[in-house]
Enzyme design. Sequence first.
Site, PDB file in Angstrom:
ATOM      1  CG  HIS A  81      -7.125   9.160   6.908  1.00 39.25           C
ATOM      2  ND1 HIS A  81      -6.370   8.650   7.932  1.00 39.25           N
ATOM      3  CD2 HIS A  81      -7.085   8.239   5.932  1.00 39.25           C
ATOM      4  CE1 HIS A  81      -5.897   7.459   7.580  1.00 39.25           C
ATOM      5  NE2 HIS A  81      -6.319   7.184   6.365  1.00 39.25           N
ATOM      6  CD  GLU A 124      -7.929   1.861   2.445  1.00 46.14           C
ATOM      7  OE1 GLU A 124      -6.987   1.095   2.683  1.00 46.14           O
ATOM      8  OE2 GLU A 124      -7.901   3.089   2.657  1.00 46.14           O
ATOM      9  CD  GLU A 170      -6.123   2.554  -0.487  1.00 41.59           C
ATOM     10  OE1 GLU A 170      -5.076   1.991  -0.121  1.00 41.59           O
ATOM     11  OE2 GLU A 170      -6.628   3.527   0.101  1.00 41.59           O
ATOM     12  CG  ASP A 192      -4.310   5.450  -0.093  1.00 40.99           C
ATOM     13  OD1 ASP A 192      -3.630   4.415  -0.185  1.00 40.99           O
ATOM     14  OD2 ASP A 192      -5.005   5.730   0.911  1.00 40.99           O
ATOM     15  CG  HIS A 214      -9.212   7.181   3.400  1.00 41.72           C
ATOM     16  ND1 HIS A 214      -8.361   8.009   2.713  1.00 41.72           N
ATOM     17  CD2 HIS A 214      -8.646   5.939   3.319  1.00 41.72           C
ATOM     18  CE1 HIS A 214      -7.332   7.311   2.266  1.00 41.72           C
ATOM     19  NE2 HIS A 214      -7.477   6.047   2.602  1.00 41.72           N
ATOM     20  CG  ASP A 231      -1.940   1.068   1.262  1.00 38.81           C
ATOM     21  OD1 ASP A 231      -1.899   1.952   0.393  1.00 38.81           O
ATOM     22  OD2 ASP A 231      -2.802   1.033   2.169  1.00 38.81           O
TER      23      ASP A 231
END
Length: 452
Positions: free
Chosen positions: A313, A339, A433, A236, A305, A225
């Site tokens: 976040h 994710e 993700e 992300d 998120h 990740d």
Amino acid sequence: MTITVPQSDPQDVPGTEKVPKPTKKLVLDADEEDDDDDEGDEENGKEDAGDDGAACPADGTKKKKKKKKKPKKKKTAEAGSSKQSSPPRVPVSKLFPNGNYPCGEETPYVGENSYRTSSAEKRELERLAAQEDPDSPENYNSIRRAAEVHRQVRKYVSETIKPGMTMTEIAEMVEDGTRALVEVDGLHRGIGFPTGVSLNHCAAHYTPNAGDTIVLSSDDVLKVDFGVHVSGRIVDSAFTLNFNHKYDKLLEAVRAATNTGVREAGIDARLCDIGASIQETMESYEVEVDGKVHKVKAIRNLTGHNILPYHIHGGKSVPIVANSDETAIMEEGDHFAVETFGSTGRGYVMDDGECSHYAKTPDVNKPIRLARAKTLLNTINKHFDTLPFCKRYLDRLGETRYYAALDNLVNLGIVQAYPPLSDIQGCMTAQYEHTIILRPTCKEVVSRGDDY
Ligand code: CO
Ligand code: CO
């Protein structure tokens, strides 16, 4: 990265009135698109709403201008990666010298939002946004550049990671590639957050600290990740690697669940409905390991998120199980990391082991008494600001003997610690993700690649 929810029971709630949300399968018509937004685009500079970097118009406006017949290919441009070195060290800006980075996977909105695809007003919104300063969040080129770095780095690392390597070698392989391809430059461009290389029952937030001696083994399930940012626009995105095929089904479940989340995402979509859909996909899978059948469980206290500039976040969560909050929705302009995590264990994680990940808590101003904590905070402000970092990143900046100072900042609430998150010992967890952006005219899965 991910977040945990202090969550009680994910009870199913009786459905109430419907908020418009995409319900049909969203299929990208790859044939509608001519994705020549890469190098050698000789039509650049002409007055074409689609060529100013705003977007590849979802309605195919460009078709009229460009009739070059190319074999129909997958949406996500892979141009440029062929000239990438191994290990990857050629900046993507050299591979896309006109500065137009490939568009991600575009998907039209459905239902009550289907008008957006061809809405003159919404297209004008995108066009104007693209003429603004290059750091505008609506100028999708920054995030597309970060996404292209992600695709090229992960291509190499997914082919190169092998059992026997140390976790430090693996994390540094990702980070060295990212720094080179994005042309790391202070807070302008760089790594988006610490490289997660969580193993087996550990689902998230493990990256080695100095002195870590863990070596990847052939039975491990590894979640990679990692993040890339350009002007604070963070991609992300994560995938899972296994070397023993007995866990293939687990990976398949999680990949499908993430794609369900990506498919159900859209303007006005209720986050609770997305969670329910993800859970349904995830838990329709079983995996047989050494003669024992496990139902795959969605890890109920981990979520996706939204992402804001320099904030991984942003305050909204994308649950991966059903929940009772019917008020939270996705909105125009939102960036989301969708994710999902699947587990052969109990489907619930807890803090586990030595912490490596940290991030400044936004807007906390407190007096600091410890001199060492003050200087450490200066370093954090200068190099990371609100971007997450790990102890190795402090080490390479030359910081030493900072553990007590870092603890002090955490205790004061100025910095937040993100310890590794693990399910029960002996189980396996997987993660996929993607980063998506809800543009005025369409949804763009910026991190989509040929691989996942
Ligand atoms: Co994330
Ligand atoms: Co992540």
